[in-house]
Design an enzyme around this catalytic site. Structure first.
Site, PDB file in Angstrom:
ATOM      1  N   SER A 122      46.073  33.967  44.395  1.00 56.04           N
ATOM      2  CA  SER A 122      46.480  34.016  45.628  1.00 56.04           C
ATOM      3  C   SER A 122      46.043  32.585  46.229  1.00 56.04           C
ATOM      4  O   SER A 122      45.327  31.932  45.813  1.00 56.04           O
ATOM      5  CB  SER A 122      45.925  35.019  46.640  1.00 56.04           C
ATOM      6  OG  SER A 122      44.552  34.674  46.985  1.00 56.04           O
ATOM      7  N   GLY A 130      35.305  41.304  39.592  1.00 54.18           N
ATOM      8  CA  GLY A 130      33.979  40.879  39.684  1.00 54.18           C
ATOM      9  C   GLY A 130      33.062  42.012  39.835  1.00 54.18           C
ATOM     10  O   GLY A 130      31.897  41.684  39.261  1.00 54.18           O
ATOM     11  N   ARG A 131      33.674  42.989  40.505  1.00 50.19           N
ATOM     12  CA  ARG A 131      32.556  43.989  40.615  1.00 50.19           C
ATOM     13  C   ARG A 131      32.259  44.775  39.480  1.00 50.19           C
ATOM     14  O   ARG A 131      31.293  45.271  39.159  1.00 50.19           O
ATOM     15  CB  ARG A 131      33.231  45.117  41.558  1.00 50.19           C
ATOM     16  CG  ARG A 131      32.813  44.946  42.926  1.00 50.19           C
ATOM     17  CD  ARG A 131      33.612  45.331  44.098  1.00 50.19           C
ATOM     18  NE  ARG A 131      34.773  44.982  44.149  1.00 50.19           N
ATOM     19  CZ  ARG A 131      35.973  45.289  44.820  1.00 50.19           C
ATOM     20  NH1 ARG A 131      35.728  46.347  45.559  1.00 50.19           N
ATOM     21  NH2 ARG A 131      37.066  44.694  44.923  1.00 50.19           N
ATOM     22  N   ASP A 166      42.594  44.232  41.342  1.00 47.81           N
ATOM     23  CA  ASP A 166      41.149  43.831  42.125  1.00 47.81           C
ATOM     24  C   ASP A 166      40.015  44.624  41.393  1.00 47.81           C
ATOM     25  O   ASP A 166      40.198  45.491  40.810  1.00 47.81           O
ATOM     26  CB  ASP A 166      41.296  44.363  43.392  1.00 47.81           C
ATOM     27  CG  ASP A 166      40.425  43.973  44.604  1.00 47.81           C
ATOM     28  OD1 ASP A 166      39.724  42.832  44.193  1.00 47.81           O
ATOM     29  OD2 ASP A 166      40.096  44.567  45.392  1.00 47.81           O
ATOM     30  N   GLU A 182      56.321  52.190  48.071  1.00 51.49           N
ATOM     31  CA  GLU A 182      55.348  53.113  48.021  1.00 51.49           C
ATOM     32  C   GLU A 182      54.097  52.583  47.708  1.00 51.49           C
ATOM     33  O   GLU A 182      54.111  51.660  46.473  1.00 51.49           O
ATOM     34  CB  GLU A 182      55.584  54.212  47.122  1.00 51.49           C
ATOM     35  CG  GLU A 182      56.951  54.943  47.632  1.00 51.49           C
ATOM     36  CD  GLU A 182      56.846  55.741  48.600  1.00 51.49           C
ATOM     37  OE1 GLU A 182      55.599  56.306  49.175  1.00 51.49           O
ATOM     38  OE2 GLU A 182      57.841  55.841  49.468  1.00 51.49           O
ATOM     39  N   HIS A 239      37.197  38.836  34.548  1.00 45.37           N
ATOM     40  CA  HIS A 239      38.514  38.297  34.438  1.00 45.37           C
ATOM     41  C   HIS A 239      39.035  38.486  33.202  1.00 45.37           C
ATOM     42  O   HIS A 239      40.254  38.694  33.053  1.00 45.37           O
ATOM     43  CB  HIS A 239      38.487  36.760  34.986  1.00 45.37           C
ATOM     44  CG  HIS A 239      38.046  36.789  36.515  1.00 45.37           C
ATOM     45  ND1 HIS A 239      38.909  37.418  37.276  1.00 45.37           N
ATOM     46  CD2 HIS A 239      37.104  35.851  37.167  1.00 45.37           C
ATOM     47  CE1 HIS A 239      38.343  37.272  38.772  1.00 45.37           C
ATOM     48  NE2 HIS A 239      37.252  36.276  38.484  1.00 45.37           N
ATOM     49  N   ASN A 288      42.361  32.235  46.925  1.00 44.70           N
ATOM     50  CA  ASN A 288      41.533  32.226  46.075  1.00 44.70           C
ATOM     51  C   ASN A 288      41.133  30.883  45.554  1.00 44.70           C
ATOM     52  O   ASN A 288      39.818  30.741  44.898  1.00 44.70           O
ATOM     53  CB  ASN A 288      42.257  32.757  44.729  1.00 44.70           C
ATOM     54  CG  ASN A 288      42.470  34.117  44.747  1.00 44.70           C
ATOM     55  OD1 ASN A 288      43.310  34.887  43.961  1.00 44.70           O
ATOM     56  ND2 ASN A 288      41.788  35.040  45.596  1.00 44.70           N
ATOM     57  N   TRP A 289      41.621  30.008  46.085  1.00 45.63           N
ATOM     58  CA  TRP A 289      41.061  28.471  45.948  1.00 45.63           C
ATOM     59  C   TRP A 289      39.552  28.532  46.736  1.00 45.63           C
ATOM     60  O   TRP A 289      38.767  27.588  46.283  1.00 45.63           O
ATOM     61  CB  TRP A 289      41.842  27.523  46.626  1.00 45.63           C
ATOM     62  CG  TRP A 289      43.274  27.164  45.615  1.00 45.63           C
ATOM     63  CD1 TRP A 289      44.430  27.580  46.210  1.00 45.63           C
ATOM     64  CD2 TRP A 289      43.483  26.678  44.425  1.00 45.63           C
ATOM     65  NE1 TRP A 289      45.413  27.320  45.550  1.00 45.63           N
ATOM     66  CE2 TRP A 289      44.943  26.737  44.248  1.00 45.63           C
ATOM     67  CE3 TRP A 289      42.654  26.126  43.663  1.00 45.63           C
ATOM     68  CZ2 TRP A 289      45.416  26.243  43.141  1.00 45.63           C
ATOM     69  CZ3 TRP A 289      43.131  25.665  42.461  1.00 45.63           C
ATOM     70  CH2 TRP A 289      44.489  25.697  42.176  1.00 45.63           C
ATOM     71  N   ARG A 302      44.367  47.403  51.627  1.00 53.16           N
ATOM     72  CA  ARG A 302      44.921  46.331  52.261  1.00 53.16           C
ATOM     73  C   ARG A 302      45.970  45.624  51.070  1.00 53.16           C
ATOM     74  O   ARG A 302      45.813  45.756  50.074  1.00 53.16           O
ATOM     75  CB  ARG A 302      43.948  45.114  52.816  1.00 53.16           C
ATOM     76  CG  ARG A 302      43.163  44.506  51.797  1.00 53.16           C
ATOM     77  CD  ARG A 302      41.904  43.733  52.250  1.00 53.16           C
ATOM     78  NE  ARG A 302      41.265  42.987  51.413  1.00 53.16           N
ATOM     79  CZ  ARG A 302      40.072  43.697  51.260  1.00 53.16           C
ATOM     80  NH1 ARG A 302      39.501  44.601  52.064  1.00 53.16           N
ATOM     81  NH2 ARG A 302      39.078  43.223  50.572  1.00 53.16           N
ATOM     82  N   ILE A 303      46.893  44.708  51.557  1.00 59.00           N
ATOM     83  CA  ILE A 303      47.945  44.515  50.713  1.00 59.00           C
ATOM     84  C   ILE A 303      47.703  42.980  50.248  1.00 59.00           C
ATOM     85  O   ILE A 303      48.273  42.144  49.631  1.00 59.00           O
ATOM     86  CB  ILE A 303      49.361  44.508  50.951  1.00 59.00           C
ATOM     87  CG1 ILE A 303      49.709  44.059  52.421  1.00 59.00           C
ATOM     88  CG2 ILE A 303      49.681  45.948  51.102  1.00 59.00           C
ATOM     89  CD1 ILE A 303      51.182  44.027  53.035  1.00 59.00           C
TER      90      ILE A 303
END
Length: 249
Positions: free
Chosen positions: A74, A32-33, A29, A216, A46, A77-78, A203-204
């Site tokens: 994911s 983009g940032r 993740d 873990e 990317h 992501n579409w 978050r997952i």
């Protein structure tokens, strides 16, 4: 993948080889940032993210970690801008074509999991070729979750089991966790010991919901394009300081 990093090429001495996770999963993740912070288009993040993934794969191999699973795209992501989605599909295809020879040379076994039939035909062909060509490799197992969603995978399992019951091939009373495992996209792959998420999000994101039961979780504020061996070292050091109880005392 032609130049090995010279920094931390071998396992850092403060890590115990016997207590390393055998399977690491990563939510990549922050691309983009990372690009936005530098005044670049998101797609540049990317592209840099690909380099980080290649470096992590090699690091896992160098340090004796048997399996790496990366969340590449994911089912949600579409919903991103069409230009970005099209770029990602092209990027996946181009990287696969470019890196296959190197993966063969380094004995990597690659596998893609997810609803692959919804991907562009040309990308499906590259995926099939890469899995076929590397299927007998005995080195690190590299799994790429593409058009993957944990909930969608569980629905897929339920549908497959229902068909087996309906056809009389499966007795409902015999359905247990082992049966479910056989219908997962990741069938035959050990569950992750360690999940790493970059960019600080807690978050997952619908990733490996069944398989993450006892993983873990390590979250770092580092953005994915900046995730390097030093950052991975910190994640492993944190992991080795934990006591995994698997629900026991």
């Amino acid at each position: 993948m032609t130049i090995k990093p010279v920094i931390l090429e071998t396992l850092p001495p403060d890590l115990d080889q016997q207590r390393l996770p055998q399977h690491v999963a990563v939510i990549m993740d922050g691309n983009g940032r990372w690009a936005k912070q530098r005044g670049m288009p998101r797609i540049m993040g990317h592209q840099r993210g690909v380099d980080s993934l290649k470096n992590l794969l090699r690091c896992c191999d160098d340090w004796g970690i048997a399996a790496l699973t990366a969340y590449a795209f994911s089912t949600e992501n579409w919903g991103r801008p069409l230009e970005e989605v099209e770029f990602l599909m092209t990027l996946f295809e181009r990287v696969l074509r470019r890196e296959l020879k190197e993966m063969m040379a380094e004995n990597v076994r690659i596998r893609f999991v997810g609803n692959l039939t919804s991907l562009p035909r040309s990308l499906q062909d590259e995926i099939a070729r890469s899995m076929e060509d590397t299927k007998n490799n005995t080195g690190i197992r590299f799994t790429v979750a593409t058009n993957y969603g944990g909930r969608q995978e569980i629905v897929h399992v339920c549908q497959a089991i229902a068909r087996e019951v309906q056809s009389g091939k499966l007795d409902p009373e015999t359905i247990d966790e082992g049966v479910v495992e056989k219908y997962l996209y990741t069938e035959g792959l050990s569950h992750p010991d360690l999940l790493i998420r970059t960019s600080g999000e807690l978050r997952i994101s619908n990733f490996l919901l069944w398989q993450m039961a006892y993983a873990e979780i390590y979250v770092t504020s580092t953005l994915w394009p900046d995730f390097d061996r030093q950052a991975f070292h910190l994640a492993l050091r944190d992991y080795q300081q934990r006591h995994r109880r698997f629900g026991k005392v």
